[in-house]
Design a protein around this motif. Structure first.
Motif, PDB file in Angstrom:
ATOM      1  N   ILE A  53     -27.065  82.252 102.447  1.00  0.00           N
ATOM      2  CA  ILE A  53     -28.211  81.386 102.165  1.00  0.00           C
ATOM      3  C   ILE A  53     -28.083  80.067 102.920  1.00  0.00           C
ATOM      4  N   GLU A  54     -29.183  79.671 103.518  1.00  0.00           N
ATOM      5  CA  GLU A  54     -29.279  78.372 104.192  1.00  0.00           C
ATOM      6  C   GLU A  54     -30.432  77.615 103.543  1.00  0.00           C
ATOM      7  N   SER A  55     -30.134  76.416 103.075  1.00  0.00           N
ATOM      8  CA  SER A  55     -31.145  75.638 102.371  1.00  0.00           C
ATOM      9  C   SER A  55     -30.935  74.142 102.590  1.00  0.00           C
ATOM     10  N   PHE A  58     -28.713  72.059 100.282  1.00  0.00           N
ATOM     11  CA  PHE A  58     -27.260  72.003 100.448  1.00  0.00           C
ATOM     12  C   PHE A  58     -26.798  70.842 101.324  1.00  0.00           C
ATOM     13  N   SER A  59     -27.722  70.153 101.950  1.00  0.00           N
ATOM     14  CA  SER A  59     -27.338  69.037 102.824  1.00  0.00           C
ATOM     15  C   SER A  59     -26.540  67.997 102.049  1.00  0.00           C
ATOM     16  N   GLY A  60     -25.397  67.612 102.596  1.00  0.00           N
ATOM     17  CA  GLY A  60     -24.551  66.600 101.979  1.00  0.00           C
ATOM     18  C   GLY A  60     -23.738  67.096 100.796  1.00  0.00           C
ATOM     19  N   LYS A  61     -23.810  68.387 100.499  1.00  0.00           N
ATOM     20  CA  LYS A  61     -23.076  68.953  99.363  1.00  0.00           C
ATOM     21  C   LYS A  61     -21.816  69.658  99.854  1.00  0.00           C
ATOM     22  N   SER A  62     -20.791  69.636  99.034  1.00  0.00           N
ATOM     23  CA  SER A  62     -19.548  70.344  99.352  1.00  0.00           C
ATOM     24  C   SER A  62     -19.748  71.850  99.150  1.00  0.00           C
ATOM     25  N   ARG A  63     -18.791  72.622  99.641  1.00  0.00           N
ATOM     26  CA  ARG A  63     -18.840  74.075  99.469  1.00  0.00           C
ATOM     27  C   ARG A  63     -18.884  74.437  97.985  1.00  0.00           C
ATOM     28  N   VAL A  64     -18.096  73.764  97.187  1.00  0.00           N
ATOM     29  CA  VAL A  64     -18.053  74.036  95.750  1.00  0.00           C
ATOM     30  C   VAL A  64     -19.383  73.683  95.089  1.00  0.00           C
ATOM     31  N   GLU A  65     -19.965  72.548  95.447  1.00  0.00           N
ATOM     32  CA  GLU A  65     -21.265  72.168  94.879  1.00  0.00           C
ATOM     33  C   GLU A  65     -22.336  73.192  95.229  1.00  0.00           C
ATOM     34  N   ARG A  66     -22.309  73.687  96.444  1.00  0.00           N
ATOM     35  CA  ARG A  66     -23.289  74.700  96.874  1.00  0.00           C
ATOM     36  C   ARG A  66     -23.131  75.977  96.070  1.00  0.00           C
ATOM     37  N   GLN A  67     -21.894  76.409  95.893  1.00  0.00           N
ATOM     38  CA  GLN A  67     -21.654  77.619  95.110  1.00  0.00           C
ATOM     39  C   GLN A  67     -22.105  77.433  93.668  1.00  0.00           C
ATOM     40  N   ARG A  80     -24.090  88.903  82.727  1.00  0.00           N
ATOM     41  CA  ARG A  80     -24.359  90.216  82.154  1.00  0.00           C
ATOM     42  C   ARG A  80     -24.452  91.359  83.155  1.00  0.00           C
ATOM     43  N   ARG A  81     -24.908  91.104  84.375  1.00  0.00           N
ATOM     44  CA  ARG A  81     -25.261  92.210  85.266  1.00  0.00           C
ATOM     45  C   ARG A  81     -24.506  92.246  86.587  1.00  0.00           C
ATOM     46  N   ILE A  82     -24.133  91.103  87.121  1.00  0.00           N
ATOM     47  CA  ILE A  82     -23.466  91.059  88.418  1.00  0.00           C
ATOM     48  C   ILE A  82     -21.969  90.893  88.172  1.00  0.00           C
ATOM     49  N   HIS A  83     -21.195  91.820  88.691  1.00  0.00           N
ATOM     50  CA  HIS A  83     -19.746  91.755  88.506  1.00  0.00           C
ATOM     51  C   HIS A  83     -19.098  90.832  89.539  1.00  0.00           C
ATOM     52  N   ALA A  84     -19.583  90.867  90.782  1.00  0.00           N
ATOM     53  CA  ALA A  84     -18.973  90.065  91.845  1.00  0.00           C
ATOM     54  C   ALA A  84     -20.054  89.552  92.789  1.00  0.00           C
ATOM     55  N   LEU A  85     -19.897  88.279  93.179  1.00  0.00           N
ATOM     56  CA  LEU A  85     -20.853  87.655  94.091  1.00  0.00           C
ATOM     57  C   LEU A  85     -20.087  86.819  95.107  1.00  0.00           C
ATOM     58  N   SER A  86     -20.267  87.156  96.363  1.00  0.00           N
ATOM     59  CA  SER A  86     -19.709  86.372  97.457  1.00  0.00           C
ATOM     60  C   SER A  86     -20.834  85.498  98.000  1.00  0.00           C
ATOM     61  N   ILE A  87     -20.554  84.209  98.185  1.00  0.00           N
ATOM     62  CA  ILE A  87     -21.590  83.259  98.594  1.00  0.00           C
ATOM     63  C   ILE A  87     -21.199  82.604  99.907  1.00  0.00           C
ATOM     64  N   ARG A  88     -22.106  82.661 100.873  1.00  0.00           N
ATOM     65  CA  ARG A  88     -21.951  81.912 102.122  1.00  0.00           C
ATOM     66  C   ARG A  88     -23.171  81.003 102.213  1.00  0.00           C
ATOM     67  N   ALA A  89     -22.977  79.743 101.858  1.00  0.00           N
ATOM     68  CA  ALA A  89     -24.075  78.783 101.767  1.00  0.00           C
ATOM     69  C   ALA A  89     -23.932  77.703 102.834  1.00  0.00           C
ATOM     70  N   SER A  90     -25.037  77.404 103.506  1.00  0.00           N
ATOM     71  CA  SER A  90     -25.016  76.365 104.536  1.00  0.00           C
ATOM     72  C   SER A  90     -26.308  75.566 104.497  1.00  0.00           C
ATOM     73  N   ALA A  91     -26.253  74.399 105.104  1.00  0.00           N
ATOM     74  CA  ALA A  91     -27.427  73.548 105.270  1.00  0.00           C
ATOM     75  C   ALA A  91     -28.007  73.825 106.661  1.00  0.00           C
ATOM     76  N   PRO A  92     -29.299  73.555 106.864  1.00  0.00           N
ATOM     77  CA  PRO A  92     -29.932  73.848 108.157  1.00  0.00           C
ATOM     78  C   PRO A  92     -29.223  73.213 109.351  1.00  0.00           C
ATOM     79  N   GLU A  94     -26.235  72.918 109.875  1.00  0.00           N
ATOM     80  CA  GLU A  94     -24.998  73.626 110.158  1.00  0.00           C
ATOM     81  C   GLU A  94     -25.233  75.013 110.726  1.00  0.00           C
ATOM     82  N   SER A  95     -26.477  75.361 110.903  1.00  0.00           N
ATOM     83  CA  SER A  95     -26.846  76.724 111.297  1.00  0.00           C
ATOM     84  C   SER A  95     -26.210  77.153 112.604  1.00  0.00           C
ATOM     85  N   GLU A  96     -25.664  78.358 112.582  1.00  0.00           N
ATOM     86  CA  GLU A  96     -25.083  78.952 113.784  1.00  0.00           C
ATOM     87  C   GLU A  96     -26.176  79.433 114.728  1.00  0.00           C
ATOM     88  N   ARG A  97     -27.384  79.546 114.230  1.00  0.00           N
ATOM     89  CA  ARG A  97     -28.490  80.084 115.024  1.00  0.00           C
ATOM     90  C   ARG A  97     -29.060  79.060 115.993  1.00  0.00           C
TER      91      ARG A  97
END
Length: 98
Positions: A53-55, A58-67, A80-92, A94-97
């Protein structure tokens, strides 16, 4: 290979993150097939996910704050429903694109 998820749980994840974080980029990937028969596999085929997710939220937020922001948007699903979630969060900016 990634499997962009389209099932009911993936749709809920996508909808909640779009509402809460207005992402510029959002990929919800179902990783459940890697965990079939393992602890946490509920048999639904939708228990393990990766979110990319890129949003601007997330600007100015740490990795932990984003998660934490993602986790808050999905809190009841994670409980209740999701057992595991991997999060890759970035701000615009920081985009690799770019």
């Amino acid at each position: 290979m990634t499997d962009t998820a389209t099932g009911p749980m993936a749709s809920q994840i996508r909808s909640r993150l779009e509402t809460a974080l207005a992402p510029d980029r959002l990929e919800v990937i179902n990783d459940s097939h890697h965990h079939a028969g393992h602890m946490g596999d509920d048999g639904s085929g939708e228990s393990h996910f990766t979110v990319i997710i890129e949003s601007g939220h997330f600007s100015g937020k740490s990795r932990v704050e984003r998660q934490r922001m993602v986790n808050r948007a999905l809190a009841d699903l994670l409980a209740r429903r999701i057992h595991a979630l991997s999060i890759r969060a970035s701000a615009p900016e920081e985009s690799e694109r770019k």
